[in-house]
Scaffold this motif. Structure first.
Motif, short mmCIF file in Angstrom:
data_model
loop_
_atom_site.label_atom_id
_atom_site.label_comp_id
_atom_site.label_asym_id
_atom_site.label_seq_id
_atom_site.Cartn_x
_atom_site.Cartn_y
_atom_site.Cartn_z
N UNK A 206 0.82 -1.22 0.00
CA UNK A 206 0.00 0.00 0.00
C UNK A 206 0.85 1.26 0.00
N UNK A 207 2.16 1.11 -0.24
CA UNK A 207 3.05 2.25 -0.11
C UNK A 207 2.82 3.32 -1.19
N UNK A 208 2.15 2.96 -2.29
CA UNK A 208 1.84 3.98 -3.29
C UNK A 208 0.70 4.89 -2.83
N UNK A 209 0.00 4.48 -1.77
CA UNK A 209 -1.08 5.30 -1.23
C UNK A 209 -0.67 6.05 0.04
N UNK A 210 0.27 5.48 0.79
CA UNK A 210 0.73 6.08 2.04
C UNK A 210 2.16 5.62 2.28
N UNK A 211 3.05 6.58 2.54
CA UNK A 211 4.45 6.20 2.66
C UNK A 211 5.17 7.26 3.50
N UNK A 212 6.19 6.84 4.23
CA UNK A 212 7.01 7.81 4.94
C UNK A 212 8.40 7.25 5.21
N UNK A 226 4.01 11.21 2.98
CA UNK A 226 3.19 11.63 1.85
C UNK A 226 2.15 10.58 1.49
N UNK A 227 1.18 11.02 0.70
CA UNK A 227 0.04 10.18 0.31
C UNK A 227 -0.11 10.23 -1.20
N UNK A 228 -0.26 9.05 -1.80
CA UNK A 228 -0.48 8.99 -3.24
C UNK A 228 0.69 9.57 -4.02
N UNK A 229 0.40 10.19 -5.16
CA UNK A 229 1.42 10.89 -5.93
C UNK A 229 1.65 12.23 -5.23
N UNK A 230 2.79 12.40 -4.57
CA UNK A 230 2.89 13.53 -3.63
C UNK A 230 2.97 14.89 -4.31
N UNK A 235 6.32 17.31 6.77
CA UNK A 235 7.49 17.15 7.64
C UNK A 235 7.00 17.28 9.07
N UNK A 236 7.29 16.28 9.90
CA UNK A 236 6.75 16.26 11.27
C UNK A 236 7.85 15.87 12.25
#
Length: 271
Positions: A206-212, A226-230, A235-236
């Protein structure tokens, strides 16, 4: 709901509440489970495994409407506002839940869109990379920043708990960058330092939808999410380290980031 799904949800609830009997967002007694990022952010309800957190019912329910708006906004970023039929579906969803936001969402094009792209990207060359199928831009209201700031706070507290293993009710520092900002060498170096990459999956990737990418050290979580095509990247920084806190307070005073204040609850020893 099928029996398989019921058993899976019950198992996730039990596992989440075993991790803590306190809500990760406010420190009060946890009596529910929050899937975060929420299921609505993912296609076909395939939210990632192991991202279920103990939460009180008030926090869980209280942020539901904001999550719907943010989820639709994030999905809209990946769509062509003129050609893609799903774009209108997401606009209609925002209109139903928050008509005040819908009235201010518009599609701009032509010279106005070109100016907006230059402001977003910083120069004509970078703006040209963003302009696909003509210069069309979704213009969102400034009030959306409040939603994104709240969302950053939830992200910071949930990912701190996920990777540090403690509840964080202290300050969270956030900034939202455009993807083009990472052409700057100092930001690219900072991203490269965040070497840890989680597994985002539930049966399938599912990393193409949610990734960090993140870094954990000395009671500090720092991440780029980031989410999807960023179109942009969160930054947190969430920390209980006094040195890190003071450094980020200086960044806040310089206008480099936004400080989300601590949650003030009595009788909590987690931060």
């Amino acid at each position: 709901m099928s029996e398989v799904k019921k058993r899976r949800r019950n198992r996730e609830r039990e596992e989440a509440l075993k991790r803590s009997d306190q809500c990760i967002y406010c420190g009060e007694k946890a009596d529910s489970v929050d899937h975060f990022p929420p299921r609505s952010f993912f296609r076909e309800g395939q939210w990632p495994k192991n991202y279920a957190f103990p939460a009180c019912m008030a926090c869980n329910n209280g942020k539901g409407e904001d999550e719907q708006v943010i989820g639709k906004f994030l999905k809209m970023q990946n769509l062509d506002p003129v050609k893609d039929p799903d774009f209108q579906k997401f606009v209609d969803g925002v209109r139903m839940s928050r008509p005040d936001l819908f009235e201010k969402i518009k599609v701009i094009e032509g010279e106005e869109a070109k100016r907006a792209l230059r402001e977003l990207a910083g120069n004509d060359e970078s703006a040209a990379k963003l302009a696909i199928d003509g210069a069309k831009v979704i213009d969102f209201p400034a009030s959306l920043n409040n939603f994104l700031t709240n969302f950053s706070g939830w992200l910071g507290r949930s990912l701190y708990f996920q990777h540090v293993g403690r509840i964080h009710l202290g300050e969270v520092f956030t900034r939202i960058f455009t993807l083009q900002a990472f052409e700057r060498p100092e930001l690219r170096r900072s991203l490269d330092l965040h070497i840890q990459r989680p597994t985002i999956a539930r049966g399938k990737d599912l990393s193409k939808q949610f990734y960090y990418r993140y870094l954990v050290m000395d009671r500090t979580f720092s991440g780029f999410i980031w989410f999807g095509n960023p179109q942009f990247i969160f930054s947190i920084v969430a920390s209980q380290n006094p040195t890190v806190l003071e450094l980020n307070r200086q960044f806040e005073r310089g206008g480099f980031c936004i400080r989300i204040p601590p949650v003030k609850k009595k009788g909590h020893e987690g931060c």
